[in-house]
Design a protein around this motif. Structure first.
Motif, PDB file in Angstrom:
ATOM      1  N   VAL A   1       0.863  -1.188   0.000  1.00 24.28           N
ATOM      2  CA  VAL A   1       0.000   0.000   0.000  1.00 24.28           C
ATOM      3  C   VAL A   1       0.892   1.230   0.000  1.00 24.28           C
ATOM      4  O   VAL A   1       1.822   1.330   0.818  1.00 24.28           O
ATOM      5  CB  VAL A   1      -0.941   0.016   1.226  1.00 24.28           C
ATOM      6  N   VAL A   2       0.631   2.161  -0.931  1.00 28.09           N
ATOM      7  CA  VAL A   2       1.347   3.437  -0.948  1.00 28.09           C
ATOM      8  C   VAL A   2       0.344   4.545  -0.673  1.00 28.09           C
ATOM      9  O   VAL A   2      -0.827   4.456  -1.050  1.00 28.09           O
ATOM     10  CB  VAL A   2       2.074   3.660  -2.295  1.00 28.09           C
ATOM     11  N   LEU A   3       0.814   5.595  -0.008  1.00 25.01           N
ATOM     12  CA  LEU A   3      -0.075   6.665   0.456  1.00 25.01           C
ATOM     13  C   LEU A   3       0.589   8.008   0.193  1.00 25.01           C
ATOM     14  O   LEU A   3       1.779   8.202   0.484  1.00 25.01           O
ATOM     15  CB  LEU A   3      -0.351   6.487   1.952  1.00 25.01           C
ATOM     16  N   TYR A   4      -0.183   8.937  -0.383  1.00 29.22           N
ATOM     17  CA  TYR A   4       0.275  10.316  -0.536  1.00 29.22           C
ATOM     18  C   TYR A   4      -0.834  11.243  -0.077  1.00 29.22           C
ATOM     19  O   TYR A   4      -2.021  11.032  -0.403  1.00 29.22           O
ATOM     20  CB  TYR A   4       0.616  10.642  -1.990  1.00 29.22           C
ATOM     21  N   ALA A   5      -0.489  12.279   0.681  1.00 28.49           N
ATOM     22  CA  ALA A   5      -1.457  13.268   1.155  1.00 28.49           C
ATOM     23  C   ALA A   5      -0.779  14.622   1.203  1.00 28.49           C
ATOM     24  O   ALA A   5       0.361  14.752   1.669  1.00 28.49           O
ATOM     25  CB  ALA A   5      -1.991  12.890   2.530  1.00 28.49           C
ATOM     26  N   ASP A   6      -1.453  15.661   0.721  1.00 35.29           N
ATOM     27  CA  ASP A   6      -0.925  17.017   0.826  1.00 35.29           C
ATOM     28  C   ASP A   6      -1.344  17.616   2.170  1.00 35.29           C
ATOM     29  O   ASP A   6      -1.958  16.945   3.010  1.00 35.29           O
ATOM     30  CB  ASP A   6      -1.389  17.865  -0.359  1.00 35.29           C
TER      31      ASP A   6
ATOM     32  N   ALA B   1       6.085  11.875  -7.500  1.00 37.68           N
ATOM     33  CA  ALA B   1       7.077  11.520  -8.509  1.00 37.68           C
ATOM     34  C   ALA B   1       7.858  10.268  -8.144  1.00 37.68           C
ATOM     35  O   ALA B   1       8.818   9.912  -8.857  1.00 37.68           O
ATOM     36  CB  ALA B   1       8.036  12.690  -8.716  1.00 37.68           C
ATOM     37  N   ALA B   2       7.508   9.584  -7.061  1.00 38.54           N
ATOM     38  CA  ALA B   2       8.267   8.416  -6.625  1.00 38.54           C
ATOM     39  C   ALA B   2       8.104   7.263  -7.611  1.00 38.54           C
ATOM     40  O   ALA B   2       7.126   7.173  -8.356  1.00 38.54           O
ATOM     41  CB  ALA B   2       7.810   7.995  -5.230  1.00 38.54           C
ATOM     42  N   ASP B   3       9.088   6.375  -7.607  1.00 47.13           N
ATOM     43  CA  ASP B   3       9.096   5.211  -8.497  1.00 47.13           C
ATOM     44  C   ASP B   3       8.108   4.168  -7.982  1.00 47.13           C
ATOM     45  O   ASP B   3       8.104   3.826  -6.789  1.00 47.13           O
ATOM     46  CB  ASP B   3      10.510   4.633  -8.556  1.00 47.13           C
ATOM     47  N   LEU B   4       7.274   3.635  -8.891  1.00 41.28           N
ATOM     48  CA  LEU B   4       6.292   2.608  -8.538  1.00 41.28           C
ATOM     49  C   LEU B   4       6.716   1.245  -9.052  1.00 41.28           C
ATOM     50  O   LEU B   4       5.879   0.401  -9.397  1.00 41.28           O
ATOM     51  CB  LEU B   4       4.911   2.971  -9.102  1.00 41.28           C
ATOM     52  N   SER B   5       8.008   1.006  -9.129  1.00 32.82           N
ATOM     53  CA  SER B   5       8.487  -0.279  -9.650  1.00 32.82           C
ATOM     54  C   SER B   5       8.131  -1.445  -8.746  1.00 32.82           C
ATOM     55  O   SER B   5       8.162  -2.609  -9.174  1.00 32.82           O
ATOM     56  CB  SER B   5      10.002  -0.220  -9.851  1.00 32.82           C
TER      57      SER B   5
ATOM     58  N   GLN C   1      -5.132  17.785  -6.242  1.00 39.94           N
ATOM     59  CA  GLN C   1      -4.421  17.847  -7.506  1.00 39.94           C
ATOM     60  C   GLN C   1      -4.730  16.602  -8.344  1.00 39.94           C
ATOM     61  O   GLN C   1      -5.112  15.549  -7.815  1.00 39.94           O
ATOM     62  CB  GLN C   1      -2.907  17.944  -7.264  1.00 39.94           C
ATOM     63  N   PRO C   2      -4.581  16.702  -9.685  1.00 39.56           N
ATOM     64  CA  PRO C   2      -4.824  15.524 -10.537  1.00 39.56           C
ATOM     65  C   PRO C   2      -3.900  14.370 -10.178  1.00 39.56           C
ATOM     66  O   PRO C   2      -2.756  14.559  -9.755  1.00 39.56           O
ATOM     67  CB  PRO C   2      -4.547  16.057 -11.950  1.00 39.56           C
ATOM     68  N   VAL C   3      -4.399  13.172 -10.369  1.00 38.12           N
ATOM     69  CA  VAL C   3      -3.617  11.972 -10.081  1.00 38.12           C
ATOM     70  C   VAL C   3      -2.497  11.846 -11.115  1.00 38.12           C
ATOM     71  O   VAL C   3      -2.738  12.008 -12.318  1.00 38.12           O
ATOM     72  CB  VAL C   3      -4.516  10.729 -10.112  1.00 38.12           C
ATOM     73  N   PRO C   4      -1.279  11.573 -10.706  1.00 37.40           N
ATOM     74  CA  PRO C   4      -0.184  11.431 -11.671  1.00 37.40           C
ATOM     75  C   PRO C   4      -0.443  10.305 -12.670  1.00 37.40           C
ATOM     76  O   PRO C   4      -1.126   9.322 -12.365  1.00 37.40           O
ATOM     77  CB  PRO C   4       1.027  11.134 -10.787  1.00 37.40           C
ATOM     78  N   ALA C   5       0.142  10.448 -13.843  1.00 34.41           N
ATOM     79  CA  ALA C   5      -0.046   9.453 -14.891  1.00 34.41           C
ATOM     80  C   ALA C   5       0.487   8.093 -14.477  1.00 34.41           C
ATOM     81  O   ALA C   5      -0.085   7.045 -14.832  1.00 34.41           O
ATOM     82  CB  ALA C   5       0.626   9.926 -16.179  1.00 34.41           C
ATOM     83  N   ALA C   6       1.593   8.065 -13.723  1.00 34.64           N
ATOM     84  CA  ALA C   6       2.157   6.786 -13.295  1.00 34.64           C
ATOM     85  C   ALA C   6       1.213   6.039 -12.361  1.00 34.64           C
ATOM     86  O   ALA C   6       1.107   4.806 -12.420  1.00 34.64           O
ATOM     87  CB  ALA C   6       3.512   7.023 -12.609  1.00 34.64           C
TER      88      ALA C   6
END
Length: 534
Positions: A285-290, A323-327, A339-344
């Protein structure tokens, strides 16, 4: 007994008012007077007054004939039909067997009753597309009946739709449906079904307990998630056991016939159920919040950590930047920002991940509660919703959570091999009481258990995981009873009466009477003319 039926055509009944016409004609149609030679005209007025006072019907036969003609014309406009009842005949009843009742553990208990019905003329058919008959040969061979059961992994049949098709395919015949009561088979509201359909629910041994997920805790340990569904809802329990070194049977309470299949990945297979892969990787699980969603992120992280013991595999939570890597191919991505969801992140959702977003709208003030019957225990505290995005719901999104008034709270949209979730409120006390109750971990646990990135039929996965039983009162059914509660034979039923349109005969009779009337009228005129000439 044959009967004459009249339709409710208003023109026919109004035409009966024309019966007054021949009566008026006869009352005012006086015979031509004879020429009388008198010595004074004073006698003419007295004779005329005496004649007006003595109006009476004359030529009664002609009057009745004309009245009959008018009545026949009115009868023809009313659309008469000759009804003749056909003799009653016995109606063959039908017993429709759903595929799940053909289970080897269920059918033996039904056979005595069904054999009794077959001897009394009932016909056995499948409660499935085309309603194929079950022949006497197949009925005596249990192995043949086992082939009629659905294959594992298929979409559940819609029994409401199937019942309406049965009513249309077998008009006038009593139908008795034997099926389970699993909720996935009953989608939408109960339709209006004819009274000749009787539904009976049969308890099924494998309808309430199933293997939901399997994970590998270590090289020699497995953790299984076992689901159990009742009418009140679905519950899960964790089972920990040693990992077999080779393929073979596993002994788990409530899961008979469970086998371990070694491989890459290893699988667990239960008879009649889809194979469940053994997950060796953690649930990532990855989480991002402003800054505006920092509070929601704290509630969400705490809820995710609380549900970790209830998952079949370890839970790994990481906070990442846009901008973090989702590998690492995370399974769940929680985006808490306007904000819009990043393309990655969107690309990862299409590849099999599950993306969670909160609404970016301002939200409208509401005063309602979440309606989550079956997902939360009855004793759970109610969840208030104070602010909600009330914009129109797109047609390609499915409602997962909703309020008691039907307003969607959580929407799901398919995205390639994965999905996108949109929470139309926010995990903040000013918006909803959800983050301050125990409901949030329970609901998140349900979502994490339901979604599976390697399910071959991803769109059908939520339906396959839903095993709750429909309340018999909602189904309009009754529990299975032995032969004493079933009719011994088909009832005698009157077929539809034979109706013959007799308007042509009525018109022909009116024409004949009209010809007769013209003949009598011509004869009367000729007699009157000869009398006047004399």
């Amino acid at each position: 007994m044959p009967n004459l039926l009249l339709s409710d055509a208003a023109a026919g009944w109004l035409a009966l008012l024309a019966l007054a016409v021949p009566v008026a004609i006869h009352l005012w149609n006086r015979r031509p007077g004879r020429t009388v030679q008198v010595g004074s005209v004073r006698w003419l007025q007295a004779a005329a007054n005496r004649r007006l006072r003595n109006l009476r019907l004359e030529q009664l036969a002609l009057l009745l004939l004309r009245a009959a003609i008018v009545g026949l014309v009115a009868l023809a406009l009313a659309g008469p039909q000759w009804q003749r009842q056909r003799p009653a005949r016995p109606v063959r009843g039908l017993v429709l067997l759903a595929p799940e009742v053909l289970h080897p553990a269920v059918l033996p208990g039904l056979r005595p009753t069904l054999d009794s019905l077959r001897r009394r003329g009932y016909e056995l058919r499948q409660f499935a597309p085309n309603f194929r008959p079950i022949s006497a040969t197949a009925w005596q061979q249990p192995d043949s009946l086992a082939l009629l059961r659905p294959t594992a992994g298929g979409l559940p049949d819609d029994y409401w739709l199937r019942a309406r098709q049965a009513a249309d395919s077998f008009p006038g015949r009593p139908l008795r449906v034997l099926s389970g009561a699993a909720l996935p088979h009953f989608r939408g509201a109960r339709p209006a079904l004819p009274a000749r359909i009787t539904w009976q629910t049969v308890p099924l041994p494998d309808s309430s307990i199933w293997l939901a997920q399997a994970g590998q805790l270590s090289t020699d340990s497995l953790r299984l998630l076992v689901g159990s569904s009742q009418e009140e809802g679905t519950t899960f329990r964790m089972v920990r056991l040693a990992r077999p070194r080779s393929s073979g049977s596993l002994a788990v309470a409530g899961l008979p016939g469970l086998r371990y299949q070694a491989g890459s990945p290893a699988r667990l297979q239960q008879a009649g159920q889809p194979a469940v892969p053994v997950q060796t990787e953690p649930l990532r699980v990855v989480l991002y919040a402003d800054g505006r969603h920092a509070a929601a992120a704290r509630y969400l992280r705490a809820a995710l950590q609380a549900v970790a013991p209830g998952l079949a595999r370890p839970l790994e939570i990481r906070t990442m930047t846009p901008a973090a890597d989702l590998s690492t191919s995370p399974d769940w991505l929680f985006w808490l920002s306007d904000q819009p969801v990043p393309a990655a992140w969107l690309a990862r959702a299409r590849q099999g991940g599950h993306l969670w977003q909160e609404t970016a709208a301002a939200g409208a003030s509401v005063a309602t509660r979440l309606h989550l019957a079956g997902l939360l225990p009855d004793a759970a505290a109610p969840v208030d919703v104070l602010q909600l995005d009330t914009s129109r719901t797109p047609t390609n999104q499915t409602v997962i959570w909703q309020t008691g008034t039907g307003q969607p709270v959580l929407l799901r949209e398919a995205a390639g091999r994965g999905s996108r979730y949109l929470l139309r409120t926010r995990l903040q006390p000013a918006w909803t009481s959800l983050p301050e109750t125990a409901a949030l971990p329970t609901l998140l646990l349900h979502l994490l258990r339901t979604e599976s990135t390697d399910a071959p039929l991803f769109a059908a996965r939520p339906a396959l995981a839903e095993r709750r039983q429909l309340d018999a009162r909602q189904l309009g059914a009754e529990p299975w009873q032995p032969v004493s509660r079933l009719p011994a034979q088909g009832k005698l039923q009157l077929p539809p009466p034979l109706l013959v349109d007799v308007r042509a005969w009525v018109v022909l009779a009116a024409l004949l009477l009209f010809a007769l009337e013209r003949g009598l009228a011509y004869r009367r005129a000729a007699i009157s003319l000869s009398s006047s000439a004399t």
